[in-house]
Every structure is written in structure tokens, then in C-alpha cells.
Design a protein around this motif. Structure first.
Motif, PDB file in Angstrom:
ATOM      1  N   VAL A 176       0.831  -1.198   0.000  1.00  0.00           N
ATOM      2  CA  VAL A 176       0.000   0.000   0.000  1.00  0.00           C
ATOM      3  C   VAL A 176       0.875   1.260   0.000  1.00  0.00           C
ATOM      4  CG1 VAL A 176      -1.592   1.359   1.413  1.00  0.00           C
ATOM      5  CG2 VAL A 176      -1.984  -1.095   1.094  1.00  0.00           C
ATOM      6  N   HIS A 177       1.867   1.258   0.878  1.00  0.00           N
ATOM      7  CA  HIS A 177       2.718   2.457   0.969  1.00  0.00           C
ATOM      8  C   HIS A 177       3.589   2.614  -0.272  1.00  0.00           C
ATOM      9  CE1 HIS A 177       1.389   3.614   4.865  1.00  0.00           C
ATOM     10  NE2 HIS A 177       1.624   2.405   5.363  1.00  0.00           N
ATOM     11  N   LEU A 178       4.041   1.499  -0.833  1.00  0.00           N
ATOM     12  CA  LEU A 178       4.848   1.593  -2.054  1.00  0.00           C
ATOM     13  C   LEU A 178       4.004   2.169  -3.195  1.00  0.00           C
ATOM     14  CD1 LEU A 178       7.013  -1.662  -2.145  1.00  0.00           C
ATOM     15  CD2 LEU A 178       7.778   0.690  -1.810  1.00  0.00           C
ATOM     16  N   ARG A 179       2.724   1.765  -3.261  1.00  0.00           N
ATOM     17  CA  ARG A 179       1.852   2.293  -4.303  1.00  0.00           C
ATOM     18  C   ARG A 179       1.770   3.819  -4.197  1.00  0.00           C
ATOM     19  NH1 ARG A 179      -2.403  -0.929  -5.062  1.00  0.00           N
ATOM     20  NH2 ARG A 179      -0.691  -2.408  -5.282  1.00  0.00           N
ATOM     21  N   LYS A 180       1.596   4.303  -2.951  1.00  0.00           N
ATOM     22  CA  LYS A 180       1.493   5.764  -2.776  1.00  0.00           C
ATOM     23  C   LYS A 180       2.797   6.469  -3.149  1.00  0.00           C
ATOM     24  CE  LYS A 180      -2.279   5.813   0.499  1.00  0.00           C
ATOM     25  NZ  LYS A 180      -2.641   5.528   1.892  1.00  0.00           N
ATOM     26  N   LEU A 181       3.915   5.847  -2.770  1.00  0.00           N
ATOM     27  CA  LEU A 181       5.213   6.444  -3.111  1.00  0.00           C
ATOM     28  C   LEU A 181       5.453   6.397  -4.616  1.00  0.00           C
ATOM     29  CD1 LEU A 181       7.308   4.923  -0.191  1.00  0.00           C
ATOM     30  CD2 LEU A 181       6.932   7.364  -0.583  1.00  0.00           C
ATOM     31  N   GLU A 182       4.954   5.330  -5.245  1.00  0.00           N
ATOM     32  CA  GLU A 182       5.095   5.182  -6.693  1.00  0.00           C
ATOM     33  C   GLU A 182       4.266   6.254  -7.404  1.00  0.00           C
ATOM     34  OE1 GLU A 182       3.929   1.292  -7.946  1.00  0.00           O
ATOM     35  OE2 GLU A 182       5.309   1.277  -9.651  1.00  0.00           O
ATOM     36  N   ASP A 183       3.047   6.478  -6.889  1.00  0.00           N
ATOM     37  CA  ASP A 183       2.176   7.504  -7.478  1.00  0.00           C
ATOM     38  C   ASP A 183       2.824   8.880  -7.414  1.00  0.00           C
ATOM     39  OD1 ASP A 183       0.318   5.616  -8.068  1.00  0.00           O
ATOM     40  OD2 ASP A 183      -0.982   6.023  -6.328  1.00  0.00           O
ATOM     41  N   ALA A 184       3.561   9.121  -6.347  1.00  0.00           N
ATOM     42  CA  ALA A 184       4.228  10.418  -6.201  1.00  0.00           C
ATOM     43  C   ALA A 184       5.513  10.472  -7.034  1.00  0.00           C
ATOM     44  CB  ALA A 184       4.547  10.664  -4.731  1.00  0.00           C
ATOM     45  N   GLY A 185       5.885   9.344  -7.634  1.00  0.00           N
ATOM     46  CA  GLY A 185       7.113   9.304  -8.438  1.00  0.00           C
ATOM     47  C   GLY A 185       8.364   9.163  -7.594  1.00  0.00           C
ATOM     48  N   TYR A 186       8.204   8.747  -6.325  1.00  0.00           N
ATOM     49  CA  TYR A 186       9.359   8.661  -5.425  1.00  0.00           C
ATOM     50  C   TYR A 186      10.051   7.306  -5.490  1.00  0.00           C
ATOM     51  CZ  TYR A 186       7.941  13.035  -3.179  1.00  0.00           C
ATOM     52  OH  TYR A 186       7.625  14.334  -2.923  1.00  0.00           O
ATOM     53  N   VAL A 187       9.311   6.260  -5.779  1.00  0.00           N
ATOM     54  CA  VAL A 187       9.953   4.949  -5.919  1.00  0.00           C
ATOM     55  C   VAL A 187       9.555   4.333  -7.253  1.00  0.00           C
ATOM     56  CG1 VAL A 187       9.921   4.508  -3.423  1.00  0.00           C
ATOM     57  CG2 VAL A 187       8.164   3.502  -4.869  1.00  0.00           C
ATOM     58  N   GLU A 188      10.375   3.355  -7.672  1.00  0.00           N
ATOM     59  CA  GLU A 188      10.090   2.623  -8.894  1.00  0.00           C
ATOM     60  C   GLU A 188      10.032   1.143  -8.513  1.00  0.00           C
ATOM     61  OE1 GLU A 188      12.408   3.538 -12.702  1.00  0.00           O
ATOM     62  OE2 GLU A 188      13.139   1.567 -12.095  1.00  0.00           O
ATOM     63  N   VAL A 189       8.931   0.497  -8.873  1.00  0.00           N
ATOM     64  CA  VAL A 189       8.756  -0.918  -8.563  1.00  0.00           C
ATOM     65  C   VAL A 189       8.847  -1.703  -9.873  1.00  0.00           C
ATOM     66  CG1 VAL A 189       7.227  -2.655  -7.570  1.00  0.00           C
ATOM     67  CG2 VAL A 189       7.295  -0.361  -6.583  1.00  0.00           C
ATOM     68  N   THR A 190       9.790  -2.652  -9.918  1.00  0.00           N
ATOM     69  CA  THR A 190       9.983  -3.444 -11.142  1.00  0.00           C
ATOM     70  C   THR A 190       9.628  -4.892 -10.873  1.00  0.00           C
ATOM     71  OG1 THR A 190      11.983  -2.112 -11.294  1.00  0.00           O
ATOM     72  CG2 THR A 190      11.605  -3.692 -13.056  1.00  0.00           C
TER      73      THR A 190
END
Lengths: 110, 223
Positions: free
Chosen positions: A50-64
Motif C-alpha cells: 500500500v505504501h509503495l503504491r502511494k510512493l510510486e504515485d508520487a514518483g518517489y519509488v520505482e517498482v519493477t
């Protein structure tokens, strides 16, 4: 909670601050497996997702999502934008702690 | 401009809510940041004990037996079978290589990117360099007396180990690793100059204990 919205709200949530802090250890372009990150943060997989999704939406993390042999593997890394936001967040925290430091006063005169 | 007003706003609010929101205190947040950074760093670094102790004990034991059986000027301190020191040294080196290979590989699997590639290249460097040196030295099996041949193998291996540790220190900007490599190189030269027999003792104690100490210090630093 009012003060929570003043600093970068994406990182200010304690769980996301922990995620970003841990990821900041990696060198740029390095990424870590999801299970390793999860274990290190002592979070549940669902909670971390859940938190990674929010960080991804903000462009702060990249999930591969990829494969290691036949097993699917998920890797996470902090983007340049995330790193910058994290550094600014830390600077803001230090400025709060140490309001008389020169870096703060120069910020105020800007 | 926005940054400034946000910071100011925050400052005012935090001063006001300082006591009733302890989790929001900047000091707590900074402590949390430091803690999470240390946690992941420790989790991603191969345990220094697994990386150094197998080699430290292998040197201590292997070269120690060499000294006891093939002492200076042909002295025999303990009448062990002639084949024993080399067998123990070889087997403990193979075991140490497997242990550090697995420990390093497992930690490399946790990440992907430039750092894990660097680690892989460094690991391959050890294997390739030692294989090449071994093949070269094997050509001199008949050309040298036994004690000189032993010194060639041991001195060459220790020199290469020292050089690769120093290179590792340079790659990762790790002063401790560099010092270990430099120390190993210096005692190796000292041992070579004093001659066969003494070389085994110096390398067993100086090199073996040096690596055990490096593993201990590295572990304490991460803990």
C-alpha cells in the motif's frame, strides 16, 4: 495531525518515511528485492504494498516486476525525485531542530 | 518560496504541538531515519564474520601446521605426516571459498544494479587471479627445492590476497579492508625475507589473526 500536512505529506507518514529512509541506503540505480525490504522494515507485505503504491504515485519509488529464473521477483528503488524529496525532508527536520543554524536563516531570506 | 513558507509554518506548528505529539518531533523522525538506514544496510551487507573468519582460521590452522612440520632450517617441531599440512590447508581453503562464496552470493541476490555487478566482478577477480597464479606456479614443481617451492606458493598466494584486499578497499572506499590488505602485504614480504618456515609462522599469526580481527571489527561496526 495538522502538522503532518506541512512537511512533504507523502513522506511524512511514519511508515512511508521508514520505507524511503531504508531505500536511501541504496546507491542510485541499485534496487532491492521486495521480501528483503519487507523483512528489514518489519512490515506486512500488504502494508508495504500500500505504501509503495502511494510512493510510486508520487514518483518517489520505482517498482519493477521481473523473474529470477522461474520465480517472479519484485525490485524496489528510490527514484532521483524520491531521493531529492527525502533530502529536503531531512533538511526541513534539521532546520526545525536547529532554527538558529545558518542554513535556516539563509532559507528564510530567500 | 513555497519551501520557505512550509518550513516556517511547520516550525510554528511544531513548537505549538511539541508536547502532545511526541512522534512528530523532528528528533524522533531523524532517529527513525537513522535506524531504518542502519537496518537495511546491515541486512544487505554480507556478515563480515562469514566473509573473514573462515579464511582467518584456514590461514591460522593451515600455515600453523606448515610451521610445525616444516620449520626454519628443516626443523620439525611436531612430527606430523608430511602430507598433512598441505591437505589441511587445501581443504580449509576450499571450505572457506565455499562459505564466503555462498554468503556473498546470497547477499548479492538481495539487490540488483551497479553494486551487485561490482560485487560479482570482484568475486570473479579472486577466482580468476588465483587460478592463473596456480597454473603458473605448478610449472615449477620440479625446478625448485621443496622449501623454496613452498615459499613460492605461499608467498605468491598471500601477496595476491593482500593486493586484492587493498583493491577492495579502494573500490568500496573501505579503509579497514585496505589496511588489512596492506598489513598482509607487509608481513608477507617480511616472512619471505626471513625465509621458509618463519614465513609460515608469520603468515599464520599475522595474516590469520588479522582476518579474524577484521571480521570482528566489521561485525561490531554493523551491529
Amino acid at each position: 495531525m495538522s502538522d503532518g500536512t506541512e512537511l512533504d505529506p507523502v513522506i511524512h507518514a511514519q511508515a512511508r518515511l521508514r520505507v524511503v529512509s531504508a531505500l536511501s541506503v541504496l546507491r542510485e540505480e541499485d534496487k532491492v528485492t521486495f521480501p528483503r525490504l519487507q523483512e528489514s522494515l518489519r512490515m506486512t507485505a500488504g502494508n508495504l504494498s500500500v505504501h509503495l503504491r502511494k510512493l510510486e504515485d508520487a514518483g518517489y519509488v520505482e517498482v519493477t516486476k521481473t523473474h529470477q529464473g522461474r520465480t517472479p521477483a519484485t525490485f524496489v528503488r528510490l527514484t532521483r525525485r524520491g531521493r531529492l524529496a527525502f533530502e529536503e525532508y531531512q533538511e526541513a527536520l534539521r532546520a526545525l531542530l536547529n532554527p538558529t543554524s545558518p542554513s535556516t536563516s539563509s532559507e528564510e531570506t530567500l | 518560496m513555497t519551501q520557505t513558507s512550509l518550513t516556517l509554518c511547520c516550525k510554528v506548528l511544531c513548537v505549538e504541538s511539541d508536547d502532545d505529539k511526541p512522534l512528530a518531533s523532528p528528533a524522533d523522525s531523524l532517529a527513525l531515519i537513522a535506524q531504518e538506514r542502519a537496518n537495511l544496510e546491515r541486512d544487505l551487507t554480507p556478515d563480515p564474520r562469514w566473509m573473514f573468519w573462515p579464511w582467518g582460521f584456514a590461514w591460522l590452522l593451515g600455515f600453523g601446521l606448515f610451521f610445525l612440520r616444516f620449520g626454519p632450517d628443516g626443523r620439525v617441531f611436531v612430527d606430523l605426516p608430511e602430507w598433512l599440512p598441505l591437505t589441511v590447508l587445501s581443504l580449509s581453503f576450499i571450505a572457506a571459498g565455499l562459505i564466503t562464496g555462498i554468503a556473498g552470493g546470497r547477499s548479492a541476490m538481495q539487490t540488483r544494479g551497479p553494486s551487485s555487478r561490482q560485487g560479482l566482478m570482484y568475486g570473479l577477480t579472486w577466482s580468476i587471479a588465483f587460478t592463473g597464479m596456480g597454473i603458473l606456479f605448478a610449472q615449477y614443481g620440479d625446478a625448485l627445492p621443496d622449501d623454496r617451492l613452498g615459499l613460492l606458493w605461499a608467498g605468491g598466494m598471500v601477496a595476491l590476497t593482500g593486493a586484492l584486499h587493498m583493491a577492495g578497499g579502494a573500490i568500496w572506499n573501505d579503509r579497514q579492508l585496505f589496511i588489512l590488505g596492506a598489513w598482509t602485504s607487509v608481513i608477507n614480504v617480511a616472512g619471505i625475507l626471513v625465509g621458509p618456515g618463519w614465513h609460515s609462522l608469520i603468515v599464520a599469526l599475522g595474516g590469520g589473526l588479522g582476518m579474524i580481527l577484521a571480521g570482528l571489527l566489521g561485525w561490531l561496526r554493523l551491529r
